[in-house]
Design a protein around this motif. Structure first.
Motif, PDB file in Angstrom:
ATOM      1  N   VAL A  65     147.905  36.157 -73.136  1.00  0.00           N
ATOM      2  CA  VAL A  65     146.755  35.571 -73.856  1.00  0.00           C
ATOM      3  C   VAL A  65     145.401  36.363 -73.948  1.00  0.00           C
ATOM      4  O   VAL A  65     144.637  36.524 -74.599  1.00  0.00           O
ATOM      5  CB  VAL A  65     146.434  34.045 -73.395  1.00  0.00           C
ATOM      6  CG1 VAL A  65     145.161  33.353 -73.774  1.00  0.00           C
ATOM      7  CG2 VAL A  65     147.542  33.220 -73.778  1.00  0.00           C
ATOM      8  N   ILE A  66     145.293  36.845 -72.582  1.00  0.00           N
ATOM      9  CA  ILE A  66     143.854  37.880 -72.220  1.00  0.00           C
ATOM     10  C   ILE A  66     143.941  38.743 -73.071  1.00  0.00           C
ATOM     11  O   ILE A  66     143.040  39.439 -73.695  1.00  0.00           O
ATOM     12  CB  ILE A  66     143.787  38.023 -70.679  1.00  0.00           C
ATOM     13  CG1 ILE A  66     143.396  36.676 -69.861  1.00  0.00           C
ATOM     14  CG2 ILE A  66     142.743  39.291 -70.606  1.00  0.00           C
ATOM     15  CD1 ILE A  66     143.429  36.958 -68.434  1.00  0.00           C
ATOM     16  N   THR A  67     145.424  39.535 -73.140  1.00  0.00           N
ATOM     17  CA  THR A  67     145.603  40.778 -73.841  1.00  0.00           C
ATOM     18  C   THR A  67     145.106  40.557 -75.240  1.00  0.00           C
ATOM     19  O   THR A  67     144.523  41.209 -76.141  1.00  0.00           O
ATOM     20  CB  THR A  67     146.903  41.257 -73.966  1.00  0.00           C
ATOM     21  OG1 THR A  67     147.214  41.423 -72.468  1.00  0.00           O
ATOM     22  CG2 THR A  67     146.916  42.663 -74.440  1.00  0.00           C
ATOM     23  N   PHE A  68     145.760  39.248 -75.919  1.00  0.00           N
ATOM     24  CA  PHE A  68     145.398  39.065 -77.152  1.00  0.00           C
ATOM     25  C   PHE A  68     144.092  38.698 -77.790  1.00  0.00           C
ATOM     26  O   PHE A  68     143.511  39.421 -78.545  1.00  0.00           O
ATOM     27  CB  PHE A  68     146.129  37.550 -77.648  1.00  0.00           C
ATOM     28  CG  PHE A  68     146.116  37.007 -78.756  1.00  0.00           C
ATOM     29  CD1 PHE A  68     146.831  37.287 -79.919  1.00  0.00           C
ATOM     30  CD2 PHE A  68     145.272  36.006 -79.115  1.00  0.00           C
ATOM     31  CE1 PHE A  68     146.756  36.976 -81.401  1.00  0.00           C
ATOM     32  CE2 PHE A  68     145.020  35.470 -80.550  1.00  0.00           C
ATOM     33  CZ  PHE A  68     145.640  36.059 -81.696  1.00  0.00           C
ATOM     34  N   ILE A  69     143.272  38.202 -76.818  1.00  0.00           N
ATOM     35  CA  ILE A  69     141.811  37.866 -77.089  1.00  0.00           C
ATOM     36  C   ILE A  69     140.969  39.200 -76.967  1.00  0.00           C
ATOM     37  O   ILE A  69     140.345  39.401 -78.114  1.00  0.00           O
ATOM     38  CB  ILE A  69     141.270  36.985 -75.804  1.00  0.00           C
ATOM     39  CG1 ILE A  69     141.910  35.503 -75.724  1.00  0.00           C
ATOM     40  CG2 ILE A  69     139.790  36.917 -75.891  1.00  0.00           C
ATOM     41  CD1 ILE A  69     141.430  34.607 -74.893  1.00  0.00           C
ATOM     42  N   VAL A  70     141.354  40.065 -76.071  1.00  0.00           N
ATOM     43  CA  VAL A  70     140.659  41.402 -75.851  1.00  0.00           C
ATOM     44  C   VAL A  70     140.987  42.126 -77.203  1.00  0.00           C
ATOM     45  O   VAL A  70     139.991  42.837 -77.909  1.00  0.00           O
ATOM     46  CB  VAL A  70     141.013  42.188 -74.495  1.00  0.00           C
ATOM     47  CG1 VAL A  70     140.582  43.558 -74.703  1.00  0.00           C
ATOM     48  CG2 VAL A  70     140.498  41.345 -73.342  1.00  0.00           C
TER      49      VAL A  70
END
Length: 303
Positions: A65-70
């Protein structure tokens, strides 16, 4: 030029990893502390734990999820840079005959002064036709992601919860050969996608990059814990999506470049005439003239 830049970027990333692994200090009892740990690792640990609780206590999905947001935030910047790089590729295709002529004369140059002068001619060719020497590729997306790399690396390295967490059988705190292989495959796919719709001449030049880029990312995944390797792998999926978007835009970009070239035709720089060439011509001229004078003198004596 692009290969040198890729090597430099990867060297910076690797150096940052090694630096981060040694910049966190420890107390006598072994407790970590310091700027990176207190300001990057601890907040990231809290965010990951909070997200994992929402996502069924899965820290792996929290990293995704963090990767997706970044990557979603960075995608407009990265697509813009990829578009600029594509424009540069199309322009270079139109000045390639001039570049080949200059490159040939560089190889035939007999002195350093001559080579430097011809090199200036190449730089003038790029400037006159508004072409970037770096191919339109910038480091901004990487620089923005560096704090994310630092935060995830330190958070996983120094958090017992994260270092002992599993995601589909993969220990996120240890090296994962599965993610190493997957990262290689996804970035190799991205490299292949980038060659679609590209002329054969340019495709041949891109083959080296298709090999170097996956190997570099694979190395980065190999020296990192699986949690960061998961970040690289998901980032590679986004890179493939970004490449597909650029491939869809390529025909329109090509039309725009052709329209611009009709208004502003390719400018050919003035060929450099070096002093070395002039000095090699003058003696031969003098010798020919003196020979003519001697021959004329002999004819007069015979008369």
């Amino acid at each position: 030029m692009k290969n040198k830049k890729l090597l430099a970027i990867t060297a910076i990333m690797a150096s940052a990893m090694f630096f981060l692994s040694g910049c966190v200090q420890h107390t006598a009892s072994g407790k970590p502390y310091g700027f990176v740990y207190d300001n990057l690792a601890v907040p990231t640990q809290h965010i990951l734990v909070w997200l994992s609780q929402i996502l069924g206590n899965s820290l792996g999905w929290a990293i995704i999820v963090i990767t997706f947001i970044v990557r979603l935030v960075l995608m407009p910047i990265m697509i813009k840079q990829s578009k600029n790089a594509t424009i540069q590729q199309e322009k270079i295709a139109h000045i390639k005959p001039l570049m080949e002529d200059i490159t040939k004369r560089q190889k035939e140059a007999t002195s350093d002064a001559e080579r430097m002068a011809i090199n200036q001619e190449m730089m003038q060719l790029y400037r006159d036709n508004n072409i970037s020497m770096t191919g339109g590729i910038g480091c901004l997306p990487l620089l923005i992601q560096m704090p994310i790399f630092a935060a995830l690396y330190a958070a996983i390295q120094y958090s017992p919860e994260l270092s002992q967490s599993y995601f589909y059988g993969i220990n996120l705190g240890q090296r994962s050969f599965t993610l190493v292989a997957l990262s290689f495959v996804v970035y190799a796919l991205q490299g292949w996608l980038s060659t679609l719709g590209v002329p054969e001449a340019q495709r041949a030049q891109m083959r080296q990059m298709m090999i170097i880029s996956p190997l570099m990312i694979t190395f980065m995944t190999y020296i990192s814990p699986a949690g960061l390797g998961l970040y690289f792998f998901v980032g590679g999926i986004f890179a493939c999506i970004q490449t597909l978007i650029i491939n869809y835009m390529r025909p329109r970009i090509r039309k725009e470049v052709l329209a611009d070239l009709k208004k502003n035709p390719v400018k050919q720089p003035k060929k450099v005439v070096t002093e070395a060439k002039e000095t090699t011509v003058e003696p031969s001229t003098t010798s020919v003239t003196s020979k003519k004078k001697r021959n004329a003198g002999k004819q007069n004596r015979h008369k």
